[in-house]
Motif scaffolding. Structure first.
Motif: not given
Length: 98
Positions: A44-69
């Protein structure tokens, strides 16, 4: 709509919403350490905001659909393999235990 009809709470958010790792893990119903492992492995792609990882909702939903399939394909293949090898024909009648 199904969730609404069952009286469940829903949220509406743009797909470009940034989530914390805990929010993303909660959405996927997995632990935060498991999500961090998926991020580190590049699942799952992510970006760093300072020391914290942030993830786009779109990428989470894509991962969820991919694993379901993927799960659906594996289950279909398992059923086809069982049919091909005749496992469905090898059923026994349960004995009466009384």
């Amino acid at each position: 709509m199904a969730a609404l009809s069952q009286g469940l709470a829903i949220s509406i958010a743009p797909h470009n919403t940034m989530l914390t790792t805990q929010e993303a893990a909660d959405l996927l119903s997995i632990s935060r350490p498991t999500l961090v492992r998926l991020l580190s492995e590049g699942e799952i792609p992510f970006s760093m905001r300072g020391r914290h990882r942030r993830v786009l909702l779109r990428d989470i939903l894509d991962h969820q659909e991919r694993t379901r399939q993927e799960r659906e394909q594996v289950l279909d293949q398992m059923a086809a393999d069982a049919e091909e090898t005749g496992l469905y024909d090898v059923t026994s009648i349960p004995e009466n235990t009384r």
